[in-house]
Structures are given as C-alpha cells and as structure tokens.
Design an enzyme around this catalytic site. Sequence first.
Site, short mmCIF file in Angstrom:
data_model
loop_
_atom_site.label_atom_id
_atom_site.label_comp_id
_atom_site.label_asym_id
_atom_site.label_seq_id
_atom_site.Cartn_x
_atom_site.Cartn_y
_atom_site.Cartn_z
N MET A 29 0.84 -1.20 0.00
CA MET A 29 0.00 0.00 0.00
C MET A 29 0.88 1.25 0.00
O MET A 29 0.39 2.35 0.31
CB MET A 29 -0.96 0.01 1.19
CG MET A 29 -2.01 -1.06 1.12
SD MET A 29 -3.55 -0.66 2.00
CE MET A 29 -2.94 -0.35 3.65
N GLU A 34 12.01 -0.28 5.08
CA GLU A 34 12.96 -1.37 4.89
C GLU A 34 12.27 -2.74 4.88
O GLU A 34 12.75 -3.68 4.23
CB GLU A 34 14.02 -1.33 5.99
CG GLU A 34 15.20 -2.24 5.76
CD GLU A 34 16.00 -1.93 4.53
OE1 GLU A 34 16.66 -2.86 3.99
OE2 GLU A 34 15.99 -0.76 4.07
N HIS A 36 9.38 -3.47 3.47
CA HIS A 36 8.92 -3.70 2.10
C HIS A 36 10.10 -4.05 1.19
O HIS A 36 10.01 -4.93 0.33
CB HIS A 36 8.23 -2.46 1.55
CG HIS A 36 6.99 -2.07 2.27
ND1 HIS A 36 6.93 -0.99 3.13
CD2 HIS A 36 5.74 -2.60 2.28
CE1 HIS A 36 5.72 -0.88 3.62
NE2 HIS A 36 4.97 -1.84 3.13
N GLU A 147 5.73 -11.42 7.13
CA GLU A 147 5.16 -12.25 8.20
C GLU A 147 4.64 -11.41 9.36
O GLU A 147 3.95 -11.95 10.23
CB GLU A 147 6.19 -13.25 8.70
CG GLU A 147 6.50 -14.34 7.68
CD GLU A 147 7.44 -15.41 8.22
OE1 GLU A 147 7.96 -15.20 9.34
OE2 GLU A 147 7.64 -16.42 7.53
N GLN A 152 -3.04 -11.98 7.92
CA GLN A 152 -3.25 -11.63 6.51
C GLN A 152 -2.62 -12.68 5.60
O GLN A 152 -3.24 -13.11 4.62
CB GLN A 152 -2.62 -10.27 6.23
CG GLN A 152 -2.59 -9.89 4.75
CD GLN A 152 -1.98 -8.53 4.53
OE1 GLN A 152 -2.66 -7.52 4.66
NE2 GLN A 152 -0.71 -8.48 4.19
#
Length: 283
Positions: A29, A34, A36, A147, A152
Amino acid sequence: MQTIDSLGPLRMVVDTLRDSGTVALVPTMGALHEGHLALVREAKRRADHVAASIFVNPRQFGEGEDLEAYPRRLKEDAALLEKEGVALLWAPTPEAMYPNGYATNISVSGVSEGLCGGDRPGHFDGVATVVCKLFSQVRPDMAFFGEKDWQQLAVIRRMARDLDLVRPHVDAIHGVPTVREKDGLAMSSRNAYLSGEEREQAAALPRAMQAAIAVMKQGGDPPKVLAGLREALLDSGFSEVDYAELRDAETLEPLSRVGTRPTRLLVAARIGPARLIDNMAIG
C-alpha cells in the site's frame, strides 16, 4: 522501471517480462520502508523479474479508520523500487481497481475470524478481494508478503488454496520474516504516527512478547503469562491491548497451551494514534 496505472498496458508488459523468465509480485500500500524492501530483495533472489504494486485499498479500511490519513508517497516509493531493480510498478487508481458498478467480494472464513478480523469487521474481505484481483491482473509466478501481518498471510494462502489459483499457486506465496528496528519494534508505516515519547514506549511490545515466550517455554501457564503481558504493555504506555493470544501457526485455531504444533504469539495494542501488531513463533 515501468510505472503503469491501467490494465491494458499492464498485461502487455507482464507478457513481455514472462517471455524472458519468471515474475514475482510484491503487493504493497506504499509508504515503503525497509520491511517492504526486504520483500523486494527476496523476490529478486527467487525470480527473474519483480513487479511491485502500490494501492491504498479502501475496502480494507473500516469506518473511522485512517484511510484518508494513510501516507501516500508514490514518487518517493517509485524511486526506492527502481533503485532496488524492480521492473514494473503497478499503481492503479481506485477507479481502475473498482470500476463503476463493481459488486464482487471475497470472504475467507476460519483464519479471518478473531484477532484483527474480530477488531476490524470486513477488513480481511477487503484484503482477500484486492489481493485476488492483483493476482489476476499481474498473474505472477510467485508473491511475497511480510510475516508481520501473519493473519493476513494465512487469509491469502487459504484464499489461493480454496480458489485453486495457479498464478500464483499457494505454495508460491512466500512469507518473509518481520524486519525490525534496532530496538526490536516491527517496521510499519503506522510507526510514523507516533510521537518521540510514544515511539520509545512502543519498543516495550517486542520486549514483553519475548519475555512472555521465554516464560511459556519454561512451563509457565499461558493464560497467566498472557495476562501478565497485557499488564506489562499497559504499564509501559499502551492505552489498550486488543488481543494477546496463542494460535496454531497454520490454521490460526486458538490454543490454550504451547503444544507440539508450530505456535505463534499474536498481539495487537494501541499507543497514541497507532494500532500496532506483532507476532512471534514459539517452538
């Protein structure tokens, strides 16, 4: 890196990439950090080409949540992704993702119940729907998720398994370990909401979780240990603990003790304007 916001060009570029190798997708999003980028690096390690998506999905925000306040930094995020060697950035508009008259919703039972699903009704319907659409649009050979959002990840894997998805197959949906700050706090876009004092107090979350895990591994009674974890967080400056639970790592079924199956400790707590989540493995 090519940045695309409409489906026609997206499919052409993906087809071109696939002609020369495998394609991995890193859905985000935006407001990249870091954590991502660790997903992107793992995707680069496993695939020939990496596609990333940036879409602030309105369907996973509930009433009164921070949709409008959620940080949007497309230009800066694109620069970070390009520096990491991402080949394609898929950045659809809300109209491209949910065109006029859109009426389809995906709901995943079981793993979506309780935890964040209990506190945020409809949240995981929004997650499952948008991720299924991203998979259909990009058709990646594999996909990567952090994680830190363990529930999710479980929802997405169950959705892929139940719908017999091929691109990606459930076995090609990879979880990447949580990336943490030096003081142990899990990296999150919502950490930016915290004041300096709140940010210091927030570091109590991973410390309290590690302490609780250590006691349970030594035979401590889980309900008592979890009650102590809640008290420790409230004493450290958190205003509310939404949940602190033991769950089966795969099915997310509630557990009352640490058993032989892989187990996770999952916690969500509020401090200042932010709701922080974290989870850690036990055994």
